[in-house]
Design a protein around this motif. Structure first.
Motif, PDB file in Angstrom:
ATOM      1  N   PHE A  91     -31.513  -1.726   4.243  1.00 17.06           N
ATOM      2  CA  PHE A  91     -31.459  -2.957   3.469  1.00 17.06           C
ATOM      3  C   PHE A  91     -32.897  -3.411   3.220  1.00 17.06           C
ATOM      4  N   ILE A  92     -33.328  -3.309   1.966  1.00 15.30           N
ATOM      5  CA  ILE A  92     -34.736  -3.505   1.638  1.00 15.30           C
ATOM      6  C   ILE A  92     -34.940  -4.855   0.949  1.00 15.30           C
ATOM      7  N   ASP A 127     -25.377   6.701  -3.138  1.00 18.77           N
ATOM      8  CA  ASP A 127     -25.242   7.437  -1.867  1.00 18.77           C
ATOM      9  C   ASP A 127     -25.068   6.510  -0.661  1.00 18.77           C
ATOM     10  N   GLY A 128     -25.019   5.205  -0.908  1.00 17.88           N
ATOM     11  CA  GLY A 128     -24.784   4.257   0.186  1.00 17.88           C
ATOM     12  C   GLY A 128     -25.994   4.032   1.077  1.00 17.88           C
ATOM     13  N   LYS A 129     -27.120   4.640   0.713  1.00 20.44           N
ATOM     14  CA  LYS A 129     -28.265   4.575   1.625  1.00 20.44           C
ATOM     15  C   LYS A 129     -29.090   3.295   1.463  1.00 20.44           C
ATOM     16  N   TYR A 130     -29.187   2.784   0.231  1.00 21.29           N
ATOM     17  CA  TYR A 130     -30.125   1.681   0.007  1.00 21.29           C
ATOM     18  C   TYR A 130     -29.496   0.481  -0.697  1.00 21.29           C
ATOM     19  N   MET A 148     -39.192  -6.121   4.061  1.00 21.00           N
ATOM     20  CA  MET A 148     -38.439  -5.923   5.301  1.00 21.00           C
ATOM     21  C   MET A 148     -37.419  -4.843   5.059  1.00 21.00           C
ATOM     22  N   ILE A 149     -37.334  -3.889   5.964  1.00 19.95           N
ATOM     23  CA  ILE A 149     -36.255  -2.903   5.895  1.00 19.95           C
ATOM     24  C   ILE A 149     -35.445  -3.065   7.173  1.00 19.95           C
ATOM     25  N   GLY A 168     -40.396   7.787   4.900  1.00 18.20           N
ATOM     26  CA  GLY A 168     -40.537   7.516   6.326  1.00 18.20           C
ATOM     27  C   GLY A 168     -39.268   6.981   6.976  1.00 18.20           C
ATOM     28  N   LEU A 169     -38.233   6.711   6.189  1.00 23.53           N
ATOM     29  CA  LEU A 169     -37.004   6.150   6.758  1.00 23.53           C
ATOM     30  C   LEU A 169     -36.129   7.263   7.305  1.00 23.53           C
TER      31      LEU A 169
END
Ligand SMILES: Cc1cc2nc3c(=O)[nH]c(=O)nc-3n(C[C@H](O)[C@H](O)[C@H](O)COP(=O)(O)O)c2cc1C
Ligand code: SF4
Ligand code: FES
Lengths: 170, 437
Positions: A91-92, A127-130, A148-149, A168-169
């Motif tokens: 969650f960015i 893809d549900g990632k972000y 913030m992530i 990097g995630l």
């Protein structure tokens, strides 16, 4: 994590007797003269367990703290950090308030949308990632642009460093 | 300042002396640096004597309003049979401000010690440190510090072996600028929506859980141990000879279009011109400063001339058309569209309004819409009058001053940079096309 509607998975309660979270909540309750005061901390615990605060989560908190579900929902909706829907794994949040804005924060937002495949602010990538959102001042304005992530801060992000940040995630 | 730059030779590092030193975050490291001697001393004093020292020191609130701290504390009456509370305001959400974050993440024990002394001085056995939800690093640092302090017997039922009770807990916010307003914060601690309360009753009479309460900013409380250790006169070495109303050192956060953003600590009365050009390195290459907002986005915008003539203290900034506020210095240069940034500021307030008061709920939204229309090239000259009229109706009429804060950059912006607005209005990119039904 349960889907928002249709095909609901069974809600897994967080504060079952003798659980670690129940102990944590009891400890929190000992710090305040009222049960209601444990509401924000209890909602954080729900979000940490489930990734978001569902109606079922609100109902559980309501029951444990002897509040009504409607009251709990009223509080949840006041604060921006409780997710009322499931969000992407990452969650960015990108600050775009004036101090960061003058340092080019909007270009950072665009770079995140581009590199994550999110179509729009607030939407989760296919893809549900972000999930990418704009956020108001994160209290780190001298390190423009801070993002913030999930629970982590990353400072001084530029459009050029966005691919590295994403790489990097985990 | 220590972080992210080395302190500038013209800084006076009292609060920021140990920023950037990893070891200072731990209890042992903090004790090596003189930590908790002030608390030990304070717990041996009568609470009233602590209040007197803080009063004499001239310390004023660093959260924005600048209220004298010792006087605020003297409103509390220890021994009245009621539970008292101290709330430490670590909600730091005022755009431009990021000093409390540095205090908490580098020197958590400085804050804990200040909170403990403050609690004892006002007769409170419980202190809540309300940290904004986004500050996960600060929350971790302060919670780790509290854990060490409890384990070492510094806090708890028998604080430092004196038989006195001092409990300190972290209360995590959940995303809401308005919870930095003290009565909204009390509601948030109680597990309510963060709506500000109508005053009176004032917090010292009926605050959190309807009990006598004092609210102080992180930086205010972090200054207290130094004053207890060194005395009120020591603190008075930092002031303009001709202005005894502003005393001590102050942390400023600097951001925006400037060479060296970051936190800087200078004594009251420091020349703002030297601060901007010498300490912070001046404008970016090839650019010029255009406007300065010295105290967080809620205070009036300054022209460069006003900024360069300012002395950095409560009265010095007022003399140059603005306020010291939270000490969040926002620098905007000539490469920016100032009206767009004022519109963005208005959007911030529209987003953060708690919506209790009509003037604020409607006013922040309308102000944003009109400003965004002007930025988009669809503004008219009447818009400026409308904006000023809305601002008038938003000022001095609501439960808290968030509404006034939204009007401030608009009014000062139009007054001091009217040409920027007019240029956008004249330049009309396109004419609005009436909607066809
Ligand atoms: C909308 C609004 C937001 C505020 N935000 C903060 C904040 O983030 N941090 C803070 O210390 N004070 C903030 N304040 C000021 C507090 O209400 C209060 O005056 C202050 O915390 C008192 O502490 P002090 O006397 O030590 O300055 C805010 C006030 C308003 C009206
Ligand atoms: S002025 Fe705005 S933020 Fe303050 S209480 Fe009224 S509506 Fe809420
Ligand atoms: S404005 Fe971006 S962190 Fe403050």
């Amino acid at each position: 994590m349960s889907a928002r509607d249709g095909g609901r998975e069974r809600y897994v309660p967080v504060f079952t007797a003798d659980s670690a979270r129940r102990k944590e909540l009891d400890d929190v309750l000992s710090r305040y003269p009222t049960k209601m005061a444990a509401l924000l901390p209890a909602l954080w615990m729900i979000q940490h367990e489930h990734g978001w605060v569902s109606e079922d989560g609100m109902a559980e908190v309501a029951q444990v703290l002897e509040l009504t579900p409607a009251y709990v929902k009223g509080v949840v909706t006041f604060y921006t950090m409780y997710h009322q829907h499931p969000v992407g794994t990452h969650f960015i949040q990108v600050c775009t308030t004036s101090p960061c804005n003058v340092c080019g924060a909007e270009a950072v937002v665009d770079a995140f949308l581009k590199h994550t495949g999110c179509q729009e602010l607030g939407q989760t990538s296919p893809d549900g990632k972000y999930t990418v959102i704009e956020v108001e001042c994160l209290g780190a304005c001298g390190f423009a642009t801070p993002i913030m992530i999930n629970e982590d801060f990353i400072e001084s992000v530029t459009p050029e460093t966005v691919p590295d940040v994403l790489a990097g995630l985990k | 300042m220590g972080y992210p730059h080395r302190p500038h030779e013209r800084e006076t590092t009292v609060l920021s002396k140990h920023f950037g030193e990893k070891e200072a975050t731990t209890l042992d490291g903090w004790k090596k640096r003189g930590g908790y001697t002030a608390l030990q001393k304070a717990l041996g004093m009568a609470p009233g004597d602590i209040v007197t020292i803080v009063k004499d020191s001239g310390l004023r609130g660093r959260g924005g309003a600048g209220f004298p701290t010792g006087i605020k504390w003297s409103f509390m009456k220890p021994g009245d049979g009621k539970p008292h509370y101290l709330c430490c305001n670590a909600d730091e959400s005022e755009p431009g401000t990021f000093k409390d974050r540095e205090i908490m993440r580098w020197t958590p024990h400085a804050l804990i010690e200040g909170c403990a002394i403050g609690s004892y001085a006002i007769g409170a056995e419980t202190c809540y440190i309300y940290i904004r939800g986004e500050f996960t690093e600060c929350i971790k640092a302060v919670e780790a510090g509290l854990k060490e302090a409890y384990a070492a017997g510094i806090l708890g039922k028998n604080a430092m072996g004196t038989g006195k009770t001092v409990n300190i807990y972290v209360h995590r916010g959940a995303g809401a600028y308005i919870c930095g307003e003290e009565t909204a914060m009390m509601n948030s601690i109680e597990g309510r929506r963060g709506n500000p309360r109508i005053k009176p009753p004032f917090p010292a009479v009926s605050g959190v859980f309807a009990q006598p309460t004092t609210i102080n900013n992180v930086e205010t409380l972090a200054a207290v141990p130094h004053i207890i250790n060194n005395g009120a006169d020591w603190y008075k070495q930092w002031m303009r000879p001709d202005n005894p109303k502003s005393i001590g050192t102050k942390l400023y956060s600097v951001c925006g279009n400037i060479q060296k953003p970051g936190n800087y600590e200078v004594p009251m009365g420091f020349p703002f011109k030297d601060f901007l050009y010498d300490l912070c390195g001046g404008p970016l290459p090839g650019r010029k400063f255009k406007a300065i907002i010295p105290g967080g986005i809620s205070v009036p915008i300054q022209t460069v001339d006003e900024a360069e003539a300012s002395l950095m203290d409560y009265e010095g900034f007022v003399a140059q058309g603005t306020m010291l506020g939270s000490g969040g210095v926002i620098v905007i240069d000539d490469a920016q569209n100032l009206v767009k940034q004022i519109a963005r500021a208005a959007r911030f307030f529209a987003h953060e309004s708690c919506a209790q008061c009509t003037q604020c709920r409607e006013g922040t939204a309308w102000t944003t819409k009109i400003l965004e229309r002007i930025v988009a090239g669809d503004g008219t000259h009447e818009d400026l009058d409308t904006l000023l009229e809305i601002a008038e109706n938003m000022t001095g009429k609501t439960i808290c001053v968030l509404s006034d804060s939204c009007a401030t950059p608009v009014v000062s912006g139009i007054k001091k940079f009217r040409g920027d607005f007019e240029a956008l209005i004249k330049k009309k990119k396109h004419f609005p096309v009436p909607a066809v039904a």
